[in-house]
Write a protein that holds these residues in place. Structure first.
Motif, PDB file in Angstrom:
ATOM      1  N   VAL A   1       4.459  -0.267   7.904  1.00  0.00           N
ATOM      2  CA  VAL A   1       3.989  -1.606   8.282  1.00  0.00           C
ATOM      3  C   VAL A   1       2.601  -1.521   8.914  1.00  0.00           C
ATOM      4  O   VAL A   1       1.700  -2.314   8.598  1.00  0.00           O
ATOM      5  N   VAL A   2       2.396  -0.542   9.803  1.00  0.00           N
ATOM      6  CA  VAL A   2       1.091  -0.387  10.465  1.00  0.00           C
ATOM      7  C   VAL A   2      -0.002  -0.060   9.443  1.00  0.00           C
ATOM      8  O   VAL A   2      -1.095  -0.646   9.479  1.00  0.00           O
ATOM      9  N   ARG A   3       0.274   0.848   8.507  1.00  0.00           N
ATOM     10  CA  ARG A   3      -0.724   1.191   7.484  1.00  0.00           C
ATOM     11  C   ARG A   3      -1.051  -0.010   6.619  1.00  0.00           C
ATOM     12  O   ARG A   3      -2.204  -0.215   6.217  1.00  0.00           O
ATOM     13  N   THR A   4      -0.039  -0.798   6.321  1.00  0.00           N
ATOM     14  CA  THR A   4      -0.262  -1.982   5.488  1.00  0.00           C
ATOM     15  C   THR A   4      -1.156  -2.984   6.211  1.00  0.00           C
ATOM     16  O   THR A   4      -2.076  -3.568   5.608  1.00  0.00           O
ATOM     17  N   LEU A   5      -0.914  -3.196   7.502  1.00  0.00           N
ATOM     18  CA  LEU A   5      -1.777  -4.086   8.280  1.00  0.00           C
ATOM     19  C   LEU A   5      -3.187  -3.528   8.371  1.00  0.00           C
ATOM     20  O   LEU A   5      -4.173  -4.273   8.349  1.00  0.00           O
ATOM     21  N   ARG A   6      -3.288  -2.212   8.471  1.00  0.00           N
ATOM     22  CA  ARG A   6      -4.610  -1.577   8.555  1.00  0.00           C
ATOM     23  C   ARG A   6      -5.398  -1.799   7.268  1.00  0.00           C
ATOM     24  O   ARG A   6      -6.597  -2.093   7.280  1.00  0.00           O
ATOM     25  N   ASP A   7      -4.727  -1.667   6.126  1.00  0.00           N
ATOM     26  CA  ASP A   7      -5.407  -1.775   4.833  1.00  0.00           C
ATOM     27  C   ASP A   7      -5.637  -3.229   4.411  1.00  0.00           C
ATOM     28  O   ASP A   7      -6.692  -3.558   3.862  1.00  0.00           O
ATOM     29  N   ALA A   8      -4.637  -4.068   4.666  1.00  0.00           N
ATOM     30  CA  ALA A   8      -4.687  -5.437   4.145  1.00  0.00           C
ATOM     31  C   ALA A   8      -5.186  -6.458   5.155  1.00  0.00           C
ATOM     32  O   ALA A   8      -5.568  -7.570   4.789  1.00  0.00           O
ATOM     33  N   GLY A   9      -5.177  -6.109   6.442  1.00  0.00           N
ATOM     34  CA  GLY A   9      -5.582  -7.064   7.456  1.00  0.00           C
ATOM     35  C   GLY A   9      -4.431  -7.974   7.831  1.00  0.00           C
ATOM     36  O   GLY A   9      -3.263  -7.727   7.476  1.00  0.00           O
ATOM     37  N   PRO A  10      -4.699  -9.060   8.582  1.00  0.00           N
ATOM     38  CA  PRO A  10      -3.643  -9.963   9.043  1.00  0.00           C
ATOM     39  C   PRO A  10      -2.754 -10.437   7.893  1.00  0.00           C
ATOM     40  O   PRO A  10      -3.254 -10.851   6.839  1.00  0.00           O
ATOM     41  N   SER A  11      -1.454 -10.364   8.095  1.00  0.00           N
ATOM     42  CA  SER A  11      -0.497 -10.708   7.040  1.00  0.00           C
ATOM     43  C   SER A  11       0.729 -11.366   7.657  1.00  0.00           C
ATOM     44  O   SER A  11       1.117 -11.057   8.783  1.00  0.00           O
ATOM     45  N   SER A  12       1.340 -12.230   6.889  1.00  0.00           N
ATOM     46  CA  SER A  12       2.602 -12.830   7.337  1.00  0.00           C
ATOM     47  C   SER A  12       3.731 -11.828   7.147  1.00  0.00           C
ATOM     48  O   SER A  12       3.591 -10.819   6.441  1.00  0.00           O
ATOM     49  N   ARG A  13       4.876 -12.103   7.768  1.00  0.00           N
ATOM     50  CA  ARG A  13       6.037 -11.234   7.583  1.00  0.00           C
ATOM     51  C   ARG A  13       6.445 -11.179   6.115  1.00  0.00           C
ATOM     52  O   ARG A  13       6.815 -10.117   5.597  1.00  0.00           O
ATOM     53  N   THR A  14       6.374 -12.321   5.454  1.00  0.00           N
ATOM     54  CA  THR A  14       6.747 -12.374   4.032  1.00  0.00           C
ATOM     55  C   THR A  14       5.824 -11.492   3.203  1.00  0.00           C
ATOM     56  O   THR A  14       6.273 -10.742   2.326  1.00  0.00           O
TER      57      THR A  14
END
Length: 382
Positions: A17-30
């Motif tokens: 989850v942390v890597r995904t936020l790092r790569d994609a930026g702000p994201s919803s839970r969905t």
């Protein structure tokens, strides 16, 4: 393969989850659930735990069509930090990078004449740690020399006079956090490939210019280490055979293109960090034709060594870092001309020779990035 233990699985999912936020930026839970492949309930639980620990923050709810309003999740700025350090002959550097890959702090300090470089670094590291806005979860040290696979023992750093030294232990005792050690050029190569001049490059050869010369090799996003000591190009025997290197041998490449050789070539003595001294040479070259000519020759000598490396490594991009950066207007063209001229065949890919984008602090920034690796890979819990 046996199933992962619950705590290992939890760390792995949290890191994903942390890597995904790092790569994609702000994201919803969905969106996080879709990108990670995790169940929405799992993502919700992870986000809740990370929010309690101030690792993430949630924005205001916004409606995107039908359904319940979503709240974007993003990594909290400066909350979780990697500390990067560099020690060199006449300067030390430090950097803090957060989980979002934001440079929170970078600083460089000259080592006073007669002072111990490691003691100077300890002082700087403590000051930076005191300024940290969040929690430091790891630290790496960049060293201009050969580092054993244990990432603790410096086998040889001739310009520092180190043999079998464990500088990370000294820093760890002062900071209260484990400090791993790696080669400075390796770490600078990681930084330039991730955030600097070599982004999107498949294969990168990074050349660091300080008192010594080193190389970092990145292929498909990974460092090439050989048996552990790859990249010690400053000691290739292609320099002036009449010059003795700090390693004790004659004719190493860095005796021809290292900072001391460059200053001698233009007849200058200057104080300060390598970048400061190189900037003084560059200022002279703007008005002194002899200095400009000497730098052109230096660029050609640099190009001869780069051509040798290109015939073996075949890099897509060559990045010149360290003191080469301020001198780029006078050395870049001649270096690239020699590289292209000396490659063995007309159809051989001509590498793009570029100037580094991250300055003298590239190694410290790369070290800070590496310090976050265990968290981002799920080996260490947040």
């Amino acid at each position: 393969m046996p199933p992962a233990a619950p705590d290992q699985l939890r760390r792995a999912n949290t890191a994903l989850v942390v890597r995904t936020l790092r790569d994609a930026g702000p994201s919803s839970r969905t969106s996080l659930a879709r990108r990670t492949g995790l169940a929405k309930a799992t993502v919700g639980a992870i986000v809740g735990e990370l929010s309690e620990r101030a690792v993430v923050v949630e924005g205001d709810a916004s409606s995107q069509g039908r359904g319940r309003p979503s709240r974007p999740v993003e990594l909290a700025a400066g909350s979780v930090l990697g500390l990067g350090l560099e020690v060199n002959v006449d300067y030390v550097a430090a950097a803090l990078v957060d989980l979002a890959a934001t440079r929170v702090l970078t600083t460089t300090r000259q080592v006073p004449d007669g002072a111990d470089a490691l003691e100077t670094l300890v002082e700087l590291a403590l000051e930076v740690a005191d300024q940290a806005p969040g929690r430091i979860v790891g630290a790496h040290l960049a060293v201009p020399g050969l580092v054993e696979r244990d990432h603790a023992t410096v086998a040889l750093a001739p310009n520092l006079g180190w043999t079998g030294t464990r500088p990370g232990d000294v820093l760890a005792e002062a900071l209260g956090v484990t400090v791993l050690v790696d080669n400075d050029a390796n770490l600078a190569a990681v930084a330039e490939s991730t955030h600097g001049a070599a982004q999107q490059s498949v294969s990168t050869l990074y050349i660091t210019g300080t008192v010594g010369i080193g190389a970092g090799i990145v292929q498909d996003g990974r460092l090439v280490r050989g048996s552990g000591f790859a990249g010690e190009v400053g000691h290739m025997p292609i320099g002036d055979l009449g010059r003795r290197c700090a390693c004790g041998r004659q004719g190493c490449w860095e005796t021809t293109v290292g900072l001391r050789a460059a200053l001698a070539a233009v007849g200058m003595r200057a104080s300060g960090t390598p970048m400061e001294r190189a900037a003084k040479v560059a200022a002279r070259a703007e008005t002194d034709a002899d200095v400009a000519t000497a730098l052109d020759v230096l660029g050609a000598q640099l190009g001869h060594g780069l051509a040798t490396l290109c015939t073996v490594l075949d890099p897509e991009v060559i990045v010149l870092g360290g003191y080469f950066q301020p001198l780029a207007p006078w050395i870049l063209r001649s270096a690239q001309d020699v590289v292209h001229r000396r490659l063995p065949a007309a159809h051989h890919q001509r590498p793009d020779v570029r100037v580094g984008a991250l300055g003298i602090e590239a190694a410290a920034l790369g070290a800070a990035e590496q310090a976050l690796t265990d968290v981002l890979e799920g080996y260490v819990a947040l």
